[in-house]
Every structure is written in structure tokens, then in C-alpha cells.
Design an enzyme around this catalytic site. Structure first.
Site, PDB file in Angstrom:
ATOM      1  N   THR A   1      29.362  36.876   3.027  1.00 12.38           N
ATOM      2  CA  THR A   1      30.062  36.286   1.892  1.00 12.38           C
ATOM      3  C   THR A   1      29.080  35.536   0.993  1.00 12.38           C
ATOM      4  OG1 THR A   1      32.082  36.057   3.179  1.00 12.38           O
ATOM      5  CG2 THR A   1      31.898  34.702   1.216  1.00 12.38           C
TER       6      THR A   1
ATOM      7  N   GLU B   1      35.143  34.955  10.396  1.00 10.52           N
ATOM      8  CA  GLU B   1      34.918  33.714  11.159  1.00 10.52           C
ATOM      9  C   GLU B   1      35.610  33.751  12.522  1.00 10.52           C
ATOM     10  OE1 GLU B   1      34.551  29.983   9.245  1.00 10.52           O
ATOM     11  OE2 GLU B   1      34.323  30.881   7.262  1.00 10.52           O
TER      12      GLU B   1
END
Length: 382
Positions: A158, A363
Site C-alpha cells: 500500500t 493486515e
């Protein structure tokens, strides 16, 4: 456990709602469609002090707690989940580990511009051949005088090609597996550091997601975060804190879907009455509201434990697991309430569903969250 907001937290939420409504909401559809990285949103967040909201004021941050971070992630993601993702990767995955593990020189040189938003951060753990199995990474770092030489690739990063500072995890001793992982701070422009093509994603399309490639990339020893062999500990602690933000993002997406659904149900008519008057629709909305509140309280409990210096790994995993699966479930229900219109891009609910899906994956997947929770329960009860 008291979740009444302080006056500062109420003011923060009001400010964020104003920014989100006036600046982010309308732009969200355009940048989703074009896959355009919203640099103007980053500048807006920097001007509002959001890019360093939890960073110590000593380094130019806002010094706010994780309840504030949770509020910020929810409100931003409610308007534009891509923008929430950009801030989360920058703040919780890059800036905060530098604050927690870095030395003073690293904090002065890198944390201060990250907190100000003049530099953008990223975090690189996953690789093309391994995702959840972090200890199986193949990226290596070999000692060479005053430097380390990095070789390998990272995937699904990201802020990808848009960032300036990258927290990179690499093996300095593969025989030690996870105990041989070291964290490095790599800056854009380093020789031998390049980017892959942008990923064409289902959702969160305006955030830049790319592979990172290291071909004999020279990194000064001064850019080792903490010490050699601490990388896995840094990564796991970082992900624990990041999961609070991801849970908050999922809540924001679900809240947007809920609000759009109740407004639509109040104006759409069928069989001579508003569809809001049908019990089938009322039950869907009741379930949405209840699950959103439950997810929010789980998330605040994790944030409060973090702020109080208490163990919060299990609470963060529970919050992310419940909130992400809740968001996926109820964004699908939002499309159902909108009927055929919900299946078109004229309404935002299809974007909410696409954006919600990744919260079950990044995550730490939902499966990983269940493993984290189960292992914590074994320690607590056996």
C-alpha cells in the site's frame, strides 16, 4: 469501561466529518473509477494534522490517542476508504514503528517529515510467494561494510510507488527463520530499488498498490530499525496496532452503507408504500445498526487497551475479525436493499462492498485473526 468521548475527541470527529463531507465524499467515486492516487487528499490530511495524529508532538505529531486514530479512520473511510487506507499504511505501519523502535537520528530525519505529511510512508512484509507466512520471506539483506545489500521482492504494498519512506522486512539470517528477520528503512531513490506495475484491484482502487523490487539495493546500517534480528517483533507489534485502524475502516464503510440504505428505503416505494415500512427491510437495518455498534465497541476496547499500555493483541484481532466480516455482510445487504440500483455504479453501495472485501484480507486475513485469538486464549485459559 467508559467510551464517552472527551471534548477533544468530539471536536476531532466533527472536524473530520466536515472534511469528509465537503472534500472527500464526492471525489471518492471519481478516483475509484479512474484508479487515480489522490495526492490532494494526502495534502488535505497533512494540513489537518492527520498524517501524524498519534505521533509524539516532540516530532511534530498530534500526540493523540488510539481512540482518536479509530475515529479518524472511521470518518475518513466512511467517505473514501482509499483515503483511509493511505493514511493507515503511512501512520500505523510506518511512522509509528519508527517512533516505537527508531533511534533519535531516525526520528529527526524520517519521523518528523512523515508526521508533517511532507513524506509518505509504506510498510513491506508480504512477498509474491508468501503472504500470511511472514517468517518464510525470501527477501535477503547481506552485510557489506557500512551497508546491507537487499535482494528480493515485496508484494501488495500500500502506497506503493507513491511513498517516500519504506519499512522493509528482510532476512539477515535465514537459518534463524523469524528470529533472523531485520527491519530496514529504505528511501525512494535508493540504487537498485524499483517498482512493479500498479495492481488492478477489486476495491480501494485509488490507493497505490505495487510490488517492490530490490536488486543489490544498498541500505546504510544507519537505516536498520532497532537492531538486527528485531524485524519480526517489530512487524507483529506493528500489525497489532494496525488492526485497530483496519477495524475502524471496516466500521466506516459499513456505516456509510447503513446510512445510504436507510435513506434509500425511506424514499423508494413498492406495493404502494415506502420499503422502509416492510418488516424485511426493517430487520436488515436493525441487524446493520446492532452489528456496527458491536464492532465499534470491540474496536474502542482494543484502542483503550493500547492507550493504557495493556495487552491488546487479542482485542485488536477480535475487533478486526468481527468488523471486517460485519462490513462484508452488511454491504451485501445494502445492495439487496437497493435492489437493481444497488448493482449499478449510480449508487455507492457497490463500491462499499468492493472496498469492504479487502478488510478481511490485509493486515492479517480473517483466518490469521482466528489463529491469533485462539493462541491468546490458550495462554489465558490453559
Amino acid at each position: 469501561m467508559d467510551f464517552n468521548f472527551t471534548e477533544d475527541q468530539k471536536m476531532l470527529r466533527k472536524m473530520l466529518r466536515d472534511i469528509a463531507e465537503k472534500e472527500l465524499k464526492e471525489r471518492a467515486k471519481e478516483i475509484d473509477k479512474s484508479h487515480r492516487f489522490p495526492r490532494e487528499n494526502v495534502e488535505l490530511m497533512a494540513a489537518a494534522g492527520l498524517m501524524g495524529i498519534t505521533v509524539d508532538p516532540k516530532y511534530g505529531g498530534g500526540g493523540m490517542d488510539y481512540i482518536c486514530y479509530s475515529i479518524a479512520m472511521e470518518e475518513l473511510s466512511k467517505a473514501c476508504a482509499s483515503t483511509g487506507t493511505i493514511m493507515s499504511a503511512h501512520l500505523s505501519l510506518c511512522a509509528m514503528p519508527i517512533q516505537d523502535w527508531g533511534n533519535e537520528e531516525q526520528k529527526e530525519r524520517l519521523l518528523k517529515p512523515l508526521a508533517a505529511g511532507s513524506k509518505l510512508g509504506a510498510f513491506a512484509l508480504s512477498e509474491p510467494s508468501n503472504g500470511s507466512d511472514a517468517a518464510a520471506m525470501n527477501t535477503t539483506a547481506t552485510e557489506d561494510g557500512d551497508n546491507y545489500i537487499l535482494n528480493g521482492s515485496k508484494a501488495w504494498i500500500t502506497n506503493g510507488a507513491e511513498a517516500d519512506v519504506y519499512l522493509i522486512l528482510a532476512q539477515t539470517n535465514k537459518e534463524l527463520k523469524h528470529k533472523g528477520v531485520t527491519a530496514f528503512l529504505v528511501e525512494k531513490g535508493a540504487e537498485g530499488f524499483s517498482f512493479g506495475k500498479p495492481e488492478d484491484k477489486l476495491g480501494i482502487r485509488a490507493s497505490s498498490t505495487t510490488q517492490l523490487h530490490f536488486d543489490n539495493c544498498k541500505v546504510p546500517k544507519a537505516n536498520v530499525l532497532s537492531k538486527v534480528g528485531d524485524g519480526f517483533k517489530i512487524a507483529m507489534q506493528t500489525l497489532d496496532g494496525g488492526r485497530i485502524g483496519m477495524a475502524s475502516q471496516a466500521i466506516g464503510i459499513a456505516q456509510a452503507a447503513f446510512e445510504d440504505s436507510i435513506k434509500y428505503a425511506n424514499v423508494r416505494e413498492a406495493f404502494g408504500q415506502k420499503i422502509l415500512d416492510f418488516q424485511a427491510i426493517q430487520f436488515k437495518l436493525a441487524d446493520m445498526a446492532t452489528d456496527i455498534d458491536a464492532a465499534r465497541y470491540l474496536t474502542y476496547a482494543a484502542a483503550l487497551a493500547h492507550d493504557n499500555g495493556e495487552p491488546f493483541s487479542r482485542k485488536a484481532a477480535q475487533a478486526k475479525l468481527f468488523a471486517s466480516e460485519m462490513a462484508m455482510k452488511h454491504t451485501i445487504q445494502a445492495i439487496q436493499i437497493h435492489g437493481g440500483y444497488g448493482y449499478t455504479t449510480e449508487y455507492n453501495v457497490e463500491r462499499y462492498m468492493r472496498d469492504a472485501k479487502i478488510t478481511e484480507i490485509y493486515e492479517g486475513t480473517s483466518e490469521i485473526q482466528r489463529i491469533v485469538i485462539a493462541k491468546a486464549l490458550e495462554k489465558e485459559y490453559l
